[in-house]
Design an enzyme around this catalytic site. Structure first.
Site, PDB file in Angstrom:
ATOM      1  N   ASP A 136      45.968  47.775  50.089  1.00 24.40           N
ATOM      2  CA  ASP A 136      45.263  47.376  48.871  1.00 24.40           C
ATOM      3  C   ASP A 136      45.780  48.203  47.702  1.00 24.40           C
ATOM      4  O   ASP A 136      46.031  49.405  47.862  1.00 24.40           O
ATOM      5  CB  ASP A 136      43.754  47.613  49.055  1.00 24.40           C
ATOM      6  CG  ASP A 136      42.901  46.798  48.099  1.00 24.40           C
ATOM      7  OD1 ASP A 136      43.042  46.976  46.877  1.00 24.40           O
ATOM      8  OD2 ASP A 136      42.088  45.991  48.587  1.00 24.40           O
ATOM      9  N   LEU A 179      43.963  48.633  45.045  1.00 25.26           N
ATOM     10  CA  LEU A 179      42.717  49.156  44.466  1.00 25.26           C
ATOM     11  C   LEU A 179      42.498  48.720  43.016  1.00 25.26           C
ATOM     12  O   LEU A 179      41.714  49.332  42.294  1.00 25.26           O
ATOM     13  CB  LEU A 179      42.656  50.686  44.574  1.00 25.26           C
ATOM     14  CG  LEU A 179      42.718  51.253  45.999  1.00 25.26           C
ATOM     15  CD1 LEU A 179      42.605  52.767  45.971  1.00 25.26           C
ATOM     16  CD2 LEU A 179      41.611  50.654  46.874  1.00 25.26           C
ATOM     17  N   ASP A 194      51.301  47.785  46.825  1.00 21.86           N
ATOM     18  CA  ASP A 194      51.270  46.499  46.141  1.00 21.86           C
ATOM     19  C   ASP A 194      52.200  45.524  46.841  1.00 21.86           C
ATOM     20  O   ASP A 194      53.299  45.894  47.262  1.00 21.86           O
ATOM     21  CB  ASP A 194      51.685  46.668  44.674  1.00 21.86           C
ATOM     22  CG  ASP A 194      51.255  45.497  43.823  1.00 21.86           C
ATOM     23  OD1 ASP A 194      51.837  44.406  43.976  1.00 21.86           O
ATOM     24  OD2 ASP A 194      50.337  45.672  43.003  1.00 21.86           O
ATOM     25  N   TYR A 243      43.882  29.182  39.196  1.00 19.86           N
ATOM     26  CA  TYR A 243      43.434  29.861  40.417  1.00 19.86           C
ATOM     27  C   TYR A 243      43.478  28.899  41.603  1.00 19.86           C
ATOM     28  O   TYR A 243      44.076  29.199  42.649  1.00 19.86           O
ATOM     29  CB  TYR A 243      42.015  30.403  40.225  1.00 19.86           C
ATOM     30  CG  TYR A 243      41.367  30.887  41.499  1.00 19.86           C
ATOM     31  CD1 TYR A 243      41.909  31.950  42.209  1.00 19.86           C
ATOM     32  CD2 TYR A 243      40.221  30.271  41.995  1.00 19.86           C
ATOM     33  CE1 TYR A 243      41.320  32.395  43.392  1.00 19.86           C
ATOM     34  CE2 TYR A 243      39.626  30.710  43.167  1.00 19.86           C
ATOM     35  CZ  TYR A 243      40.181  31.765  43.866  1.00 19.86           C
ATOM     36  OH  TYR A 243      39.599  32.203  45.036  1.00 19.86           O
ATOM     37  N   ASN A 274      30.629  30.085  48.003  1.00 15.09           N
ATOM     38  CA  ASN A 274      30.211  31.254  47.222  1.00 15.09           C
ATOM     39  C   ASN A 274      29.831  32.424  48.126  1.00 15.09           C
ATOM     40  O   ASN A 274      28.713  32.474  48.657  1.00 15.09           O
ATOM     41  CB  ASN A 274      29.040  30.888  46.311  1.00 15.09           C
ATOM     42  CG  ASN A 274      29.470  30.019  45.146  1.00 15.09           C
ATOM     43  OD1 ASN A 274      30.180  29.034  45.336  1.00 15.09           O
ATOM     44  ND2 ASN A 274      29.073  30.367  43.949  1.00 15.09           N
ATOM     45  N   PHE A 334      24.699  28.566  32.290  1.00 10.10           N
ATOM     46  CA  PHE A 334      25.721  27.778  31.599  1.00 10.10           C
ATOM     47  C   PHE A 334      25.531  26.298  31.920  1.00 10.10           C
ATOM     48  O   PHE A 334      26.112  25.757  32.858  1.00 10.10           O
ATOM     49  CB  PHE A 334      27.121  28.238  32.017  1.00 10.10           C
ATOM     50  CG  PHE A 334      27.417  29.656  31.603  1.00 10.10           C
ATOM     51  CD1 PHE A 334      27.734  29.960  30.292  1.00 10.10           C
ATOM     52  CD2 PHE A 334      27.365  30.682  32.536  1.00 10.10           C
ATOM     53  CE1 PHE A 334      28.006  31.271  29.910  1.00 10.10           C
ATOM     54  CE2 PHE A 334      27.632  31.989  32.162  1.00 10.10           C
ATOM     55  CZ  PHE A 334      27.948  32.288  30.845  1.00 10.10           C
ATOM     56  N   ARG A 348      30.104  25.378  30.870  1.00 10.35           N
ATOM     57  CA  ARG A 348      31.459  25.910  30.869  1.00 10.35           C
ATOM     58  C   ARG A 348      32.413  24.797  31.292  1.00 10.35           C
ATOM     59  O   ARG A 348      32.100  24.011  32.193  1.00 10.35           O
ATOM     60  CB  ARG A 348      31.588  27.089  31.841  1.00 10.35           C
ATOM     61  CG  ARG A 348      30.819  28.314  31.427  1.00 10.35           C
ATOM     62  CD  ARG A 348      31.023  29.458  32.404  1.00 10.35           C
ATOM     63  NE  ARG A 348      30.546  29.137  33.746  1.00 10.35           N
ATOM     64  CZ  ARG A 348      30.337  30.030  34.701  1.00 10.35           C
ATOM     65  NH1 ARG A 348      30.591  31.308  34.452  1.00 10.35           N
ATOM     66  NH2 ARG A 348      29.904  29.659  35.883  1.00 10.35           N
TER      67      ARG A 348
END
Length: 327
Positions: free
Chosen positions: A31, A33, A50, A140, A169, A207, A280
């Site tokens: 990671d 971080l 990385d 994304y 979620n 939203f 949104r």
């Protein structure tokens, strides 16, 4: 099994690492971080680095004799992906390609990918099944779908077995209260609502209140993070070299924004101030998982099937860690 977990110091990654270690696996966490927390994983398991550094990845796979990879490392803010798509194509696609190429070179044949329901875009019907057309509406989702396709091409050519989990979620915190959710900035609804309950933000903004849903607010499927971790372990155990599989991971029940706020008020015993705003761009009215496939094929059964215990576990974490991991 010797497993490399990229992004393993992040929210979902750290809960998965916790489960893998509890089941006796030899885990290496990789990671940078940037979003993860070193406090979320055992110090002796963490390697800071990385994925852009392909040579470091190659060395890590070789020295640790890695047999399987679970790949969480990614940028995951939908809004940011629209304003800075270059970051997302670098982090989520090019860096992932670096990893996949090194996996191929080192002969690793098990690969679990953290994908997302964002690959479906705005579905015409819910619940969403694995056969629902994938039409992302932001960079994304585009990057996650592109890597799914990359995996599907690599699998038969290089004998790599993979599973891509498209989850909904993620929410909640570890049952023992040791790790939880801490993002900066925070964009997930449940921690935002609980931060308002703690007085760390003045209100919760809704939203859009005119969606074609029972109370006019967006409906989402909330899946507990420990159930997600269990799905990753099952996926790893069922991988077949040279073949791939795709699974939705959710509880199959949707809750509106107002229902989340109301549940949080019941759990915390606090009044939560609400500000109503406009929609949104790109927010679908409802995203609910059809997760029969993972139940039937992998035997996955979520322990958390309703919203309240999910919120309760998150509240226990946030009460004990009002400043997250303390940065």
């Amino acid at each position: 099994m010797r497993i490399l977990v990229t992004g393993g110091a992040g929210y979902i990654g750290s809960h998965t690492v916790k489960l893998l270690l509890a089941r006796g696996h030899d885990v290496t966490v990789f990671d940078n971080l940037s979003m993860g927390h070193k406090q979320a994983v055992p110090a002796d398991r963490l390697v800071v680095g990385d994925l852009r550094d392909a040579d470091q990845v190659d060395h890590l796979l070789m020295v640790n004799r890695i047999e399987a990879v679970i790949h969480f490392a990614a940028s995951a803010f939908v809004g940011e992906s629209v304003t800075n798509p270059a970051k997302y194509y670098q982090n989520n696609l090019l860096n992932s390609l670096n990893l996949l190429d090194r996996v191929r070179r080192q002969g690793v044949t098990r690969f679990v990918f953290s994908s997302t329901c964002a690959t479906y875009g705005v579905p015409e019907t819910v619940p969403i099944t694995e056969t629902t057309p994938q039409a992302p509406i932001n960079p994304y989702g585009n990057t996650k779908l592109a890597f799914e396709k990359m995996l599907a091409d690599y699998a038969p050519a290089y004998n790599i077995g993979f599973t891509a989990l498209r989850y909904f979620n993620a929410s909640g915190a570890a049952a023992d209260g040791t790790i939880g959710e801490d993002h900066d900035p925070e964009t997930h609804l449940i921690p935002i609502v609980l931060q308002a309950a703690l007085g760390r933000r003045p209100h919760v903004e809704i939203f859009g209140t005119d969606y074609p849903t029972p109370d006019g607010t967006c409906v989402r499927d909330y899946i507990h993070v420990e159930d997600l971790a269990a799905a990753h372990l099952l996926a790893l155990e069922h991988i077949r070299p040279g073949a791939g599989a795709f699974y939705n991971v959710g509880i199959g029940t949707g809750y509106s924004v107002r229902e989340v706020i109301r549940t949080a008020e019941e759990v915390t015993g606090k009044r939560i101030s609400v500000k109503e705003g406009t929609r949104r761009a790109g927010d679908p009215p409802a995203l609910v998982a059809g997760a029969d496939k993972i139940r039937q094929e992998l035997g996955w059964q979520p322990a958390f099937t309703t919203l309240r215990p999910i919120v309760e576990s998150a509240w226990n974490w946030h009460k004990a860690h009002p400043n997250g991991y303390g940065k």
